[in-house]
Structures are given as C-alpha cells and as structure tokens.
Design an enzyme around this catalytic site. Structure first.
Site, PDB file in Angstrom:
ATOM      1  N   HIS A 168       0.840  -1.190   0.000  1.00  0.00           N
ATOM      2  CA  HIS A 168       0.000   0.000   0.000  1.00  0.00           C
ATOM      3  C   HIS A 168       0.880   1.248   0.000  1.00  0.00           C
ATOM      4  O   HIS A 168       1.854   1.333   0.746  1.00  0.00           O
ATOM      5  CB  HIS A 168      -0.919   0.012   1.224  1.00  0.00           C
ATOM      6  CG  HIS A 168      -2.078  -0.911   1.081  1.00  0.00           C
ATOM      7  ND1 HIS A 168      -1.926  -2.223   0.731  1.00  0.00           N
ATOM      8  CD2 HIS A 168      -3.413  -0.709   1.227  1.00  0.00           C
ATOM      9  CE1 HIS A 168      -3.122  -2.800   0.679  1.00  0.00           C
ATOM     10  NE2 HIS A 168      -4.033  -1.905   0.973  1.00  0.00           N
ATOM     11  N   ARG A 458      -4.394 -11.278  -4.281  1.00  0.00           N
ATOM     12  CA  ARG A 458      -5.677 -10.615  -4.040  1.00  0.00           C
ATOM     13  C   ARG A 458      -6.263 -10.114  -5.351  1.00  0.00           C
ATOM     14  O   ARG A 458      -5.558  -9.573  -6.189  1.00  0.00           O
ATOM     15  CB  ARG A 458      -5.514  -9.441  -3.065  1.00  0.00           C
ATOM     16  CG  ARG A 458      -6.863  -8.783  -2.720  1.00  0.00           C
ATOM     17  CD  ARG A 458      -6.750  -7.784  -1.580  1.00  0.00           C
ATOM     18  NE  ARG A 458      -6.213  -6.509  -1.993  1.00  0.00           N
ATOM     19  CZ  ARG A 458      -6.711  -5.324  -1.626  1.00  0.00           C
ATOM     20  NH1 ARG A 458      -7.765  -5.264  -0.826  1.00  0.00           N
ATOM     21  NH2 ARG A 458      -6.146  -4.199  -2.020  1.00  0.00           N
ATOM     22  N   GLU A 571     -15.409  -5.763   3.504  1.00  0.00           N
ATOM     23  CA  GLU A 571     -14.853  -4.418   3.687  1.00  0.00           C
ATOM     24  C   GLU A 571     -15.870  -3.297   3.566  1.00  0.00           C
ATOM     25  O   GLU A 571     -15.479  -2.123   3.540  1.00  0.00           O
ATOM     26  CB  GLU A 571     -13.712  -4.193   2.687  1.00  0.00           C
ATOM     27  CG  GLU A 571     -14.037  -4.539   1.257  1.00  0.00           C
ATOM     28  CD  GLU A 571     -12.801  -4.500   0.356  1.00  0.00           C
ATOM     29  OE1 GLU A 571     -11.881  -3.709   0.641  1.00  0.00           O
ATOM     30  OE2 GLU A 571     -12.764  -5.250  -0.629  1.00  0.00           O
ATOM     31  N   ASP A 612     -12.247   0.604   3.897  1.00  0.00           N
ATOM     32  CA  ASP A 612     -13.434   0.910   3.099  1.00  0.00           C
ATOM     33  C   ASP A 612     -14.693   0.981   3.945  1.00  0.00           C
ATOM     34  O   ASP A 612     -15.610   1.730   3.627  1.00  0.00           O
ATOM     35  CB  ASP A 612     -13.592  -0.126   1.977  1.00  0.00           C
ATOM     36  CG  ASP A 612     -12.605   0.122   0.851  1.00  0.00           C
ATOM     37  OD1 ASP A 612     -12.797   1.098   0.107  1.00  0.00           O
ATOM     38  OD2 ASP A 612     -11.636  -0.633   0.732  1.00  0.00           O
ATOM     39  N   ARG A 650      -5.766  -3.588   8.631  1.00  0.00           N
ATOM     40  CA  ARG A 650      -5.652  -2.258   9.234  1.00  0.00           C
ATOM     41  C   ARG A 650      -4.687  -1.390   8.429  1.00  0.00           C
ATOM     42  O   ARG A 650      -3.670  -1.857   7.940  1.00  0.00           O
ATOM     43  CB  ARG A 650      -5.112  -2.354  10.666  1.00  0.00           C
ATOM     44  CG  ARG A 650      -6.025  -3.089  11.625  1.00  0.00           C
ATOM     45  CD  ARG A 650      -5.410  -3.110  13.016  1.00  0.00           C
ATOM     46  NE  ARG A 650      -6.238  -3.827  13.966  1.00  0.00           N
ATOM     47  CZ  ARG A 650      -7.266  -3.309  14.624  1.00  0.00           C
ATOM     48  NH1 ARG A 650      -7.595  -2.051  14.398  1.00  0.00           N
ATOM     49  NH2 ARG A 650      -7.965  -4.012  15.479  1.00  0.00           N
ATOM     50  N   ARG A 781      -9.843   5.325  -3.531  1.00  0.00           N
ATOM     51  CA  ARG A 781      -9.324   4.371  -2.558  1.00  0.00           C
ATOM     52  C   ARG A 781      -9.235   5.018  -1.181  1.00  0.00           C
ATOM     53  O   ARG A 781      -9.116   6.232  -1.046  1.00  0.00           O
ATOM     54  CB  ARG A 781      -7.956   3.861  -2.998  1.00  0.00           C
ATOM     55  CG  ARG A 781      -8.014   2.930  -4.201  1.00  0.00           C
ATOM     56  CD  ARG A 781      -6.655   2.313  -4.450  1.00  0.00           C
ATOM     57  NE  ARG A 781      -6.692   1.414  -5.577  1.00  0.00           N
ATOM     58  CZ  ARG A 781      -7.079   0.135  -5.503  1.00  0.00           C
ATOM     59  NH1 ARG A 781      -7.476  -0.359  -4.350  1.00  0.00           N
ATOM     60  NH2 ARG A 781      -7.072  -0.635  -6.559  1.00  0.00           N
TER      61      ARG A 781
END
Length: 960
Positions: A168, A458, A571, A612, A650, A781
């Site tokens: 991320h 993913r 999410e 999210d 998280r 996002r």
C-alpha cells in the site's frame, strides 16, 4: 549536583529509594536536546550553501512558528507567519519545505531512539515506563488473575502472529533517505553512551554530520513511480535489515525467561511469528501486477532468502568444527555421499560445481568433521537454489539440474539435515552448542521458509465473475454473471463435485478475463510453499468464494491438490452485516464443508477491512459493525464445527483502523483472537515497527504479549444497555456521515478544492492508481481519501458523525453517565475513544481554515468548510466530556510528548503547502501545465509541493 549512586556498588546502602531514583532521572530533556542538536548541526552544514537572506528566512520562519505554537495559536502570530511564507519565491519555499520536512523525519527518529533509551533504562532499573508490554510483566499479571505458568507456556507455544507487509502506497519517505536516517539513529544512540572516549565522541559527531549532509543533499522526490517489483524489494529490505535477526533474538529472550521460571523453552518448530507480503500479489485495481510480475517477485524473495541462508551456513561451517557426531548424522552423511557417487556413475557428464567461491572451505572438508561435511552439502544445494533464482531474474536459462546438489523446493528439505545435526549435539552431550547460530537457523527456516515472506494473491470478486462469464458464454451456457445467487451456488457446486473440466484448453478469454485465468495457472505453478492466501476483495456473496475454488481447480495441473486457502475480504458495512449469511451458506455447502475439513483441518480465515468500511459509513459505525460482525461470525463458525481466524486489514491511520496494536488487539471481541492473529502492516507503519533493531524486537514483544493477554484474559461481559446505546449512536453517526459525504452536493467539489487530493498522484509512492475506476468519492481508494484530509489537519474521516452520535447518546436518560461507564469498563469503547482522541489532538481548525481561505473559491463551499470545522470543535468538546479530561491526551503523556516534539515543524509546512497549491493550480488545468507557462516553473512547484506533502505525512506519523 549530587552524583548518582552506582548500581554496581555492592554492600553499600543506596540512599535513594527506587521510586525517587527513577523520578530523579530526566528523560524528556535528552529527546529535545537530540532534536535541537540535529537542527543546529544541519543548519550549520547548509549555511555555506545558502545565501545569508535564505538563512535569515529559515530562522524567521522557525522563530515565528515557535511563537505561534507557544502562544495558544493566536491570530496575530499566525498571520505574521502566513504573510512571510506567502511572499517567498519558489526556491525559498523549497528550502523551507526541505528543512522542515527533514526535521520532521529527524524528530521521528529522535522519538524512536528516545523510546529505545527509555526501555533500556527501565531494564537497568533506572526508569519507569508509562506503557507495560514486557513479557515478564504480562505473565505476572496473568498469574495474579489465576493462570498457571503451564497454561501461559502452552499459550505461548501454540500462538502465532502473522504480519503481512503490504505494498500500500503509504511510505512517503524514499528508501535512500531511510538508510541515512538509520545511520543517524545509531549516532544518536551512541551520543548517550557515557563510556565513549573523547575520540569516539568526535568520530561519532563526524559520522552524524556526514549523514545529515547526505540527507540534505539527497533528492526527497521520487522521480519515477515504483513498480510492484520495487515494492517487493523494499519489503524484503525490511526483513533483511532488522526482522531476520530480531525474530530469533526475541524468541531466545522468551526462552530465557521461561527457563528462569522453571519451564521448558519453546519447541524449535514453534512459530510465534510469520511474515507475509502483498507486493507483487495484490492485483486488486492494479493493472501492473501481472502473472509474470508475481513469478518474478517470488523469484526475488527466494533469491534474497538463499543469500541470507548462505551467510548463516557459512558461519556454522566455520563454528561447528567437531570431529565426532551421532550415528544418525554419520549415516546421513554416508547416504548423501553414496547418492553423489551413484550420480557420478550414471551421469558422467556432470561434475561437482567448481566455480563457486566461498569465504571458507572451498577446496576440501575433512571427512572426520561430520558437521562440516553436512553443511558443505547444504551450502551446495543453497548455492544452486540461489543461482537458479538469479537466472530467472536475469531472464536467462536456468542452470541444468545438478544431481549432486539439487535446488531446495521445500523448507522440510532444509530442515531435515539441520535437525539431524541438532539431535546429534544433544545426543552427544553438547546441547549447549545448539544454542546460538544453529538453533537460530532452525527457527528461521520454520518461520521464514525458503522465501522470507509468503505472497498473498488478491483480486476483486467481480473479476472472477467476469472470467467465468466469458467461459460459460463460450460454452453456450449463458452469462454466469446473469445468474441469481442460488443458481450460481448450484452451478459452482455441480462443477466442483464433478470430474469433467469446465474450462477448455482453447478458450476465447482475452484482456482481464485472460489475466485472471493466467493468474490461477501461475498460482498452481508456484504452489502453497511460496504463496499464502487467495484473498477476494469486495466479497459480497458465498458464490464469490466458490468461484475462486472452481478457478483454482480448473487452472491447476493437479486438480487443486495444492490449492491456496480462500479468504473472503469483508470491507463494506453491507458485507459486514451479511457476513454470517455468507459463512453459514459456505459451511452448509456439502462440497465446501468437506474441502475445508480435508485441506485445511476445518479452519476458515476471514479478512475484515477497516479502510473501506470507514469510508463507507464513518469511523464509529465501521468500528461497531466490525465488532458485532466478528462476534456473529465466531458464533456461526462454532455452530458448524469450524475454527475461525481473522485477518485484520488495518491501515496506518486511525481512519483506516490503525493505531497502537496492543490497544487494538485487547479491544477485540472475546474468542476472536484464538491463538492466531493476522494483520497487515502498511507503509510508514513498517518503519515505525521495524525501522531499527530495537524497535523490531519491541514490536514482536508487543504482539506476543497482546495476543497472550487477549486469549487468557477472562472476557468482559458487554452489558445490554451498552449495546443498545451504541446501536443507536452508530445509526445516528452513519446517517450524519452519509448525509454530508454522499448527500451534500457541495462535498465533492469542496473536498477537491480544500485538500491536495488531486495532487496526490504526483508523489509516486505506490504502483497502483488512486482510484479503482472513474467516479466520485465512492471510487476513491481509502488511502488517498484519508491522506488528503490528514494533510489539511481536518482529519474528517476519523470523527465525522461522532459528534452527532455523542449528542444523541447524552440526551438519553442517564446517557452521559453511561458513556463514562462504557469508557471506564469496556476495552473496545475505551480503545476507540483513545484512538479518536489521539487524532483529534493532531487536528487544527486554524490551519484547515487557511486552506479554505486561499483555495476554495465559491462562497457556499467556504461556508461548508466553516460548518465542518464547527463540527470538529463540537466533537472535541464532547469527546473530552466522555473521557473526563480538560485537554486532549491528558491521560497519554507519551502521545502528548510525541506530538509536541513535532509541533513547531508542522505549521510552516501547512502554510507553504497552501501557497504552493494556489500557485500550482493557477498554472494548470486538470493537472496539466497551461501553454505558455515555463516548464521549469511547473517542475519546481511540483517538487516543492511533494516535499510539503512528504514532510507533513512524516510529522503527523500517518500517511493513509
């Protein structure tokens, strides 16, 4: 000044009690002294490179910032500072931004070193600590609660914390800068060593100067967007730099403590920690993560692991020079020698590799030294493994398989000879020689495997549905996506129970559908030895899980025998509320229930998304729905005889579920940790947790003791009236949040005007796009959503809706008192409020208003901003009432100190950012520089703007 009584003096009474001795030690001043020393040293170094006018500007900005922060943020000092910054030219703004950005990084570093220093002082008995995460403290606490030492050891032996380092884009600091910061940290630590000689102190100061100047001279701006492979290498750097050594070191520390209490150490195959990664496997919305990239990243991981193992093997080859061994070891060596001789007879064209150059023993190992003989063979195989991966990465043909030294493909192949040597030392009475390098190597193999990290895959659920639709349409069965849920389940179950393949070898899949099918073929090729879980983002239905099981089996060469565990990611608020429907349907499905039992011992993993869900309904509703969903899912799993494990997604910020991990773990619902915790560690949190060796060891201890405590603590019953009040407040909060974010027409335009959201893409801190698809806030996002509001110091995603909820709660009969009771007695509620309070302490309505005054053009949107800041102030007042405080963080001196240390560096960067955004937007249209504008001016503005964003994210300790 009275000197301290040396602790080493024996037989002499110490006139100071422990408490008074602790109170007499000043640990705050050294922190501020470190920050001031680095600032003064840096200014001294750059003075020769700057004009006298620029140096005066830096001093004036710094002075005015101090006045503003020490004068309770009055309008006069703020206006004076803003006027000064507004009239600076672009080069001066860049210099100001660079100094203050670097000082934010250095203040963070000083804080980290300070915590290490405090911890060591505590271990020496010279200091108290405000937080208590030490293993011996938690064990003693559990004993006081009636837990036996045997129970505690059994828990430690069987619990696992898996930390998944993600790609991320939340680490705003370049790795080149981080490396220099780590050197500076070591210099700061050495500065406080009272036993340094004058020469050593002088050399240390010179080293500090070199690193500070290198820091200043290094470009803060990433010129190129990182590739997924770059992100993967950065994660492996974290493992290599600190985690590789810290993990066995901390486990040995646990062993020593257990033995001091008369208990056996942890077994060698215990895995208190595991490590995973998403870099190169997370393709959700990232078109740059392809099957080829995933294969390359796995090769990178295997190559770097082989290099680390070779280094450890080299040391052991030198150390274990024993001239005897057990019969088992001698027989093992004979068997290996016989295989080599046999291979020579049958394959005369092969020879033992002779081009390898080792540090030691590259020509001959005496056959009378059995441990070296064994390690010699291990080294040959590990070298072959490294060379194989190196060829893959160089896109060259792999070396032909060598019968004398085949590459390692499973960790069990490596563990076998290591365990034989371990048992040999134990059997021959030399167990003490197992302690240290050999024992550490065995633990590393059990924890890190052959790849250091296991790579998760993913993908979004809709991508799987689209791929299946392409196949079903080609087969004349209609579009899979058009089927109702019950029909999807029936179709998928029939395919899974049948023996005929669904997907023909020749099929029409192209584009995204082909990418999905190719990914599953890659998953089958790589296998579970190097891969972790297959995670389905935006998972809404049971069929989303079965679809992945079908695709795994259809694209596998062995019928899915080595399939990955499939993990639904819940999410959104809707997904959380429907979680038990998804799980119960799966557990009652005849094929899935049997598959789960045979393949995974009836263990189901579920990932819950904090980011999210927070963006969807606000922080309060997200936190409460996550809590209730976990409770319901555990109950559902227990009913069906399934063990449920949670994977916590998280982020770094509280708005994305971040915060102190010990607090977060202890606030989980009862029976949801269950000896296993899996959690993402993202971006800047990696540096905070693992940037320095001592921080890495502390992080491992914090996770260990939190899981130990969470599992062994007796559950705190949640009163019915607590639930009822929070249900009502959550509904109010969510309604107010959505009313503003999704229902007010002014919101989107205000958001894009008043924050740097549109400019975040300039940062180049991640490989994936900011949005999954074109659209409004709902397509953005969670990371840029939180990042943008953090920069302006409004921190809206964290608190919006909470004030309305608290007002509604306090209006109920006895509501205020009940809220105070919930805060005092309910770990979940207290954790939630403490985290909110930490973020509110970083908020600054004064700063936020400056963004509106300069950047927001329409009057109705300016009024919208005034309304939001009013809600912020109102929320702060209400939070203080619930927490029973006069000022934010009155009960958390550690956080107060951390924020205060950075405060003077923040305000100038915010004001500079506002000015830079104004200038940048005046010469651009939709991020493109207008015709006729000097390109150099645009480039200079971008650089200065990026520096301001990076500096603020460092100072606030939260990117996204």
């Amino acid at each position: 000044m009275v000197g301290a009584v040396p602790l080493a003096m024996k037989g002499v009474a110490n006139p100071l009690t422990k408490a008074s001795r602790i109170d007499s030690v000043d640990f705050i001043s050294p922190l501020q002294q470190d920050v001031n020393h680095m600032c003064d040293t840096l200014l001294g170094l750059i003075e020769s490179n700057l004009s006298a006018n620029d140096m005066d500007i830096l001093e004036n900005v710094r002075s005015l910032a101090k006045i503003y922060d020490s004068s309770f943020k009055d309008d006069v000092s703020f206006t004076n500072l803003a006027d000064l910054i507004e009239h600076l030219d672009i080069s001066q703004l860049t210099v100001v931004g660079s100094l203050f950005s670097n000082m934010c990084n250095l203040a963070n570093l000083a804080e980290h070193v300070h915590r290490i220093r405090r911890r060591r002082a505590f271990e020496r008995g010279e200091s108290s600590l405000l937080t208590h995460f030490f293993l011996h403290e938690i064990v003693e606490e559990m004993e006081q609660k009636g837990k036996s030492l045997e129970e505690i050891r059994n828990q430690l032996t069987s619990q696992t914390v898996e930390m998944v380092l993600t790609a991320h884009p939340t680490q705003a600091v370049r790795r080149s800068l981080l490396a220099k910061l780590h050197v500076i940290a070591r210099c700061l630590e050495a500065n406080h060593d009272q036993y340094l000689t004058p020469l050593e102190k002088s050399l240390n100061q010179e080293k500090l100067k070199v690193s500070l100047l290198g820091l200043w001279r290094t470009d803060e701006v990433r010129r190129l967007k990182p590739k997924p492979q770059d992100e993967a290498r950065n994660i492996i750097h974290v493992i290599e730099d600190t985690v590789w050594d810290a993990t066995p070191a901390y486990i040995s520390q646990m062993d020593r403590y257990l033995q001091s209490r008369g208990l056996d150490p942890l077994p060698l195959d215990a895995r208190p920690f595991l490590f995973g990664s998403w870099a190169g496997g997370d393709r959700d919305g990232n078109p740059f993560v392809t099957p080829a990239v995933t294969r390359e990243v796995v090769a990178i991981n295997r190559y770097r692991a082989a290099c680390l193992y070779l280094n450890e093997i080299e040391h052991l080859l030198f150390d274990l020079s024993l001239h005897y061994g057990s019969d088992e070891l001698l027989e093992y060596n004979k068997a290996i020698a016989a295989k080599v001789e046999d291979a020579k007879k049958h394959m005369p064209g092969h020879s033992v590799p002779n081009k390898i150059r080792y540090k030691e023993f590259w020509n001959h190992v005496p056959p009378t030294e059995p441990f070296r003989v064994c390690f010699y063979h291990i080294r040959d195989r590990m070298t072959a493994t490294r060379d194989h991966c190196e060829a893959l990465l160089a896109n060259q043909p792999c070396p032909p398989p060598n019968p004398f030294a085949p590459i390692y493909t499973t960790k069990d192949e490596l563990l076998e000879p290591l365990m034989i040597m371990y048992r040999s030392l134990v059997d021959t009475g030399d167990q003490i020689l197992t302690q240290g390098k050999l024992q550490d190597l065995i633990r590393r193999v059990n924890i890190f495997g052959l790849t250091l990290v296991k790579l998760d895959i993913r993908q979004e659920a809709d991508e799987h549905s689209n791929a299946l639709s392409v196949i079903t349409e080609y087969l004349g069965m209609g579009k899979y996506e058009d089927l109702k849920e019950e029909d999807r389940l029936e179709f998928l179950t029939k395919v899974l129970e049948g023996k005929r393949p669904l997907i023909p070898r020749v099929n029409p899949a192209t584009g995204k559908a082909k990418n999905v099918l190719d990914t599953f073929e890659t998953v089958s090729e790589l296998g579970s030895e190097v891969l972790g879980a297959y995670i389905i983002s935006m998972c809404m239905r049971p069929s989303d899980v079965l679809a992945v099981e079908v695709l795994q089996r259809e694209c596998s060469a062995n019928g899915g025998v080595d399939s990955l565990r499939v993990v639904p990611l819940l999410e959104t608020i809707y997904a959380l509320q429907n979680s038990t429907m998804v799980l119960s349907t799966l557990f009652e499905n005849r094929w899935y229930r049997e598959h789960l039992r045979k393949r995974f011992d009836s263990v189901q993993e579920v990932m819950i998304g904090y980011s999210d869900s927070g963006k969807d309904g606000g922080r309060l509703t997200s936190a409460w729905e996550l809590y209730k969903a976990q409770e319901r899912m555990v109950e559902c799993a227990e009913k069906h005889g399934v063990t449920l494990r949670f994977f916590h997604g998280r982020g770094g910020t509280v708005g994305r579920g971040g915060g102190p991990q010990h607090l977060a773990i202890l606030s989980q619902p009862p029976r949801t940790v269950n000896k296993y915790l899996r959690v993402t560690i993202q971006g800047e949190v990696m540096e905070q947790d693992f940037g320095l060796p001592a921080l890495a060891r502390k992080t491992l201890e914090v996770y260990t003791t939190a899981v130990l405590k969470a599992d062994l603590n007796d559950p705190v019953p949640v009163k019915k009236e607590y639930r009822e009040l929070l249900d009502m407040m959550s509904e109010v909060s969510c309604s107010r949040y959505r009313e503003i974010v999704h229902g007010d027409d002014r919101f989107v335009e205000y958001f894009r005007s008043a924050t740097p959201e549109q400019e975040l893409g300039l940062l180049n801190i991640g490989s994936r796009p900011q949005k999954r698809k074109e659209g409004g806030v709902e397509t953005l996002r969670a990371i840029p959503w939180v990042f943008a509001w953090t920069q302006t110091r409004l921190h809206l995603p964290v608190w919006l809706g909470l004030g309305s909820a608290l007002q509604a709660g306090m209006k109920t009969e006895g509501g205020t008192q009940l809220l105070r009771e919930m805060y005092e007695n309910w770990p979940f509620f207290r954790s939630f409020f403490d985290l909110i309070e930490m973020v509110l302490a970083k908020a600054d309505p004064h700063i936020s208003s400056r963004y509106d005054d300069i950047l927001v053009q329409k009057e109705d949107q300016k009024q919208f901003g005034v309304m939001l800041r009013g809600l912020l102030v109102e929320t702060i007042d209400l939070v203080l009432k619930v927490a029973g405080e006069q000022k934010l963080l009155d009960k958390d001196r550690v956080q107060q100190r951390a924020i205060n240390t950075r405060r003077e560096w923040l305000t100038p960067m915010n004001l500079a950012q506002v000015e830079l955004l104004k200038r940048w937007r005046s010469i651009t249209v939709k991020g493109v520089v207008k015709e006729g504008v000097d390109p150099d001016e645009g480039s200079a503005l971008v650089d200065a703007l990026i520096i301001s964003m990076k500096g603020l994210s460092s100072a606030l300790q939260n990117t996204g």
